[in-house]
Write an enzyme that holds these catalytic residues in place. Structure first.
Site, mmCIF file in Angstrom:
data_model
loop_
_atom_site.group_PDB
_atom_site.id
_atom_site.type_symbol
_atom_site.label_atom_id
_atom_site.label_comp_id
_atom_site.label_asym_id
_atom_site.label_seq_id
_atom_site.Cartn_x
_atom_site.Cartn_y
_atom_site.Cartn_z
ATOM 1 N N ASN A 96 0.858 -1.191 0.000
ATOM 2 C CA ASN A 96 0.000 0.000 0.000
ATOM 3 C C ASN A 96 0.891 1.237 0.000
ATOM 4 O OD1 ASN A 96 0.426 0.933 2.863
ATOM 5 N ND2 ASN A 96 -0.319 -1.145 3.224
ATOM 6 N N ASP A 126 -5.098 -6.248 4.937
ATOM 7 C CA ASP A 126 -6.174 -7.080 5.486
ATOM 8 C C ASP A 126 -6.119 -8.498 4.918
ATOM 9 O OD1 ASP A 126 -7.364 -5.231 7.199
ATOM 10 O OD2 ASP A 126 -8.324 -4.218 5.511
ATOM 11 N N LYS A 160 -14.970 1.693 13.905
ATOM 12 C CA LYS A 160 -13.698 0.973 14.148
ATOM 13 C C LYS A 160 -13.267 1.113 15.601
ATOM 14 C CE LYS A 160 -11.652 0.816 9.632
ATOM 15 N NZ LYS A 160 -10.943 1.512 8.590
HETATM 16 O O1 PMT Z 1 2.659 6.238 6.560
HETATM 17 P P1 PMT Z 1 2.188 7.584 5.981
HETATM 18 O O2 PMT Z 1 2.521 7.731 4.520
HETATM 19 O O3 PMT Z 1 2.663 8.735 6.806
HETATM 20 O O4 PMT Z 1 0.589 7.602 6.021
HETATM 21 C C1 PMT Z 1 -0.065 7.633 7.251
HETATM 22 C C2 PMT Z 1 -1.256 6.672 7.272
HETATM 23 C C3 PMT Z 1 -2.301 7.132 6.273
HETATM 24 C C4 PMT Z 1 -0.797 5.239 6.937
HETATM 25 C C5 PMT Z 1 -1.813 6.717 8.746
HETATM 26 O O5 PMT Z 1 -2.232 8.029 9.036
HETATM 27 C C6 PMT Z 1 -2.987 5.762 8.918
HETATM 28 O O6 PMT Z 1 -4.139 6.081 8.681
HETATM 29 N N1 PMT Z 1 -2.685 4.491 9.380
HETATM 30 C C7 PMT Z 1 -3.660 3.414 9.486
HETATM 31 C C8 PMT Z 1 -3.872 2.796 8.135
HETATM 32 C C9 PMT Z 1 -4.864 1.637 8.178
HETATM 33 O O7 PMT Z 1 -4.498 0.526 7.955
HETATM 34 O O8 PMT Z 1 -6.084 1.983 8.541
HETATM 35 P P2 PMT Z 1 -7.313 0.917 8.646
HETATM 36 O O9 PMT Z 1 -8.481 1.830 8.769
HETATM 37 O O10 PMT Z 1 -7.273 -0.019 7.515
HETATM 38 O O11 PMT Z 1 -7.027 0.122 9.974
HETATM 39 C C10 PMT Z 1 -7.554 0.543 11.241
HETATM 40 C C11 PMT Z 1 -6.567 0.232 12.347
HETATM 41 O O12 PMT Z 1 -6.409 -1.192 12.493
HETATM 42 C C12 PMT Z 1 -5.165 0.778 12.139
HETATM 43 O O13 PMT Z 1 -4.689 1.248 13.375
HETATM 44 C C13 PMT Z 1 -4.374 -0.431 11.648
HETATM 45 O O14 PMT Z 1 -2.998 -0.341 12.022
HETATM 46 C C14 PMT Z 1 -5.077 -1.565 12.358
HETATM 47 N N2 PMT Z 1 -5.049 -2.847 11.607
HETATM 48 C C15 PMT Z 1 -5.637 -2.951 10.397
HETATM 49 C C16 PMT Z 1 -5.668 -4.164 9.737
HETATM 50 C C17 PMT Z 1 -5.056 -5.288 10.355
HETATM 51 N N3 PMT Z 1 -5.039 -6.469 9.748
HETATM 52 N N4 PMT Z 1 -4.475 -5.156 11.552
HETATM 53 C C18 PMT Z 1 -4.466 -3.957 12.196
HETATM 54 O O15 PMT Z 1 -3.932 -3.850 13.305
#
Ligand code: PMT
Length: 402
Positions: free
Chosen positions: A209, A278, A336
């Site tokens: 990503n 994911d 979330k």
């Molecule tokens: O790295 P940069 O270029 O500075 O960009 C920053 C960012 C956009 C990556 C950061 O600000 C951000 O939003 N990070 C979370 C990205 C993400 O995966 O979001 P999500 O909405 O898909 O996941 C929600 C949360 O669950 C996140 O804290 C993620 O780390 C966690 N997660 C998600 C999937 C998974 N399988 N395990 C997890 O722990």
């Protein structure tokens, strides 16, 4: 907080130089040990004798005069400083700092300094908004320089807008806050995840990503500044981890999960800024997949949701999650936050210019399970990270809300 601290005040040649006198005087009243280095241009605006009388220490202007302190004066000054503050910081000194020029005593000292560095920009509104100045300021912020201001208002050149130096009171308060914040997370163990995981398909390809790691690395930097024992579990990035932080490189979501889960029982706080895949390929081919026919179908299987797993098993730890959304930001982020049982959720709409993946800035909202919400304007990721650390300190009960 400032008693006995060796504060080096750099003064450059702008009309706001006269305000340096009040900064020095206020620092002295707070019992700091204040030393002034000024440029020759600054000496046109304010007499060295004024700053010498207020600081009760010799003022340094020339590079090649008889040293007033030790043998190699610029190195000695830089080494003894607990903090350095440049008031006012002209566009010129900011540019010199950005490129590492050392052509007088002050710029040479600034290049040798390893202590926290504060800069209070002061210049004409249009000079401040020039793309060169903005790029230089961004470059300094990315190197962890603390920006104080500038403020808005009437300027000596007759324009009205931002570019005015912040008031001395605000500059000194910022230094006090900094020294206070350095103790907030002393003795606390914090895990931070950063970057985008890579899920291999074969020896040469992966599903990934757009995460650069900037957000997570900025958080690790801010945690380190606050005195936390910080472990940065990072998917591949091109960034250098902050010096005092334990860097644990990983590639896949499964590797990240193992490192996080292993360290979780000892942690006080976990911040999950990483973009975790994911899904991963069901099969990882041992050989490079050959081109075959018109279509290639890949089977993907789910990765564990690390944050949700922590949310189920937490035992007093503070959990900070992120939500990267492309629509209905707050609604999806709130969902979330509750589903993953986190204590603070940082929501970012990654479709907004200046926010999300890869950008040096972000635009975020902090959401709390009790319904509180803090919306932050577009800011450098390090500034957001420092604000996040303040909220974490409140959640840990080591800092009062303000
Ligand atoms: O790295 P940069 O270029 O500075 O960009 C920053 C960012 C956009 C990556 C950061 O600000 C951000 O939003 N990070 C979370 C990205 C993400 O995966 O979001 P999500 O909405 O898909 O996941 C929600 C949360 O669950 C996140 O804290 C993620 O780390 C966690 N997660 C998600 C999937 C998974 N399988 N395990 C997890 O722990």
């Amino acid at each position: 907080m400032l008693e006995g601290k060796f504060i080096l005040v750099g003064v450059t040649g702008g009309i706001a130089a006269y305000k340096a006198a009040e900064v020095v005087s206020r620092l002295r009243k707070l019992r700091a040990d204040v030393h002034v280095v000024m440029t020759k241009e600054a000496a046109h605006f304010i007499a060295p004798l004024t700053l010498q009388s207020l600081s009760a220490n010799p003022v340094h202007v020339e590079m090649f005069t008889e040293p007033k302190l030790w043998n190699v004066e610029h190195i000695a000054l830089a080494e003894r400083a607990d903090a350095v503050v440049v008031v006012p910081a002209t566009a010129n000194i900011i540019a010199k700092m950005a490129v590492g020029l050392a052509d007088d005593l002050l710029s040479t000292v600034l290049l040798a300094v390893r202590s926290p560095l504060f800069v209070a920009p002061a210049m004409n509104h249009w000079m401040y908004h020039h793309s060169a100045t903005q790029e230089n300021l961004r470059c300094l912020t990315e190197r962890s320089v603390h920006m104080i201001g500038p403020a808005e208002g009437f300027q000596a050149c007759g324009t009205d807008g931002d570019g005015r130096m912040s008031e001395p009171e605000e500059i000194v308060a910022e230094l006090e806050r900094f020294f206070q914040s350095q103790t907030w997370l002393k003795g606390k163990r914090v895990l931070v995840t950063a970057g985008g995981t890579q899920e291999p398909l074969d020896p040469v390809r992966y599903i990934g990503n757009r995460s650069s790691g900037r957000m997570g690395y900025a958080i690790a930097q801010a945690l380190q500044e606050a005195g936390a024992e910080t472990v940065l579990i990072s998917a591949p990035t091109s960034l250098h981890p902050p010096s005092q932080v334990l860097h644990v490189p990983v590639m896949t979501a499964l590797e990240m999960r193992d490192e996080v889960i292993k360290r979780f029982p000892e942690a006080d706080v976990v911040v999950k800024a990483a973009a975790v895949a994911d899904y991963r390929p069901a099969v990882q081919s041992e050989q490079k997949i050959k081109k075959q026919g018109d279509k290639l179908q890949l089977e993907l299987i789910p990765n564990p949701d690390i944050l949700a797993e922590l949310g189920r098993s937490k035992n007093g730890q503070i959990l900070v999650g992120f939500a990267a959304e492309t629509e209905e930001l707050i609604k999806h982020a709130q969902e979330k936050m509750h589903r993953k049982n986190v204590d603070l959720l940082v929501a970012n709409d990654v479709t907004k210019p200046g926010a999300g993946f890869g950008s040096p800035t972000n635009i975020v909202s902090f959401l709390f399970p009790d319904g509180r919400r803090i919306d932050l304007p577009q800011q450098e990721k390090l500034e957001i990270a420092r604000r996040l650390v303040r909220e974490i300190a409140v959640l840990l009960g080591v800092k009062e809300e303000n």
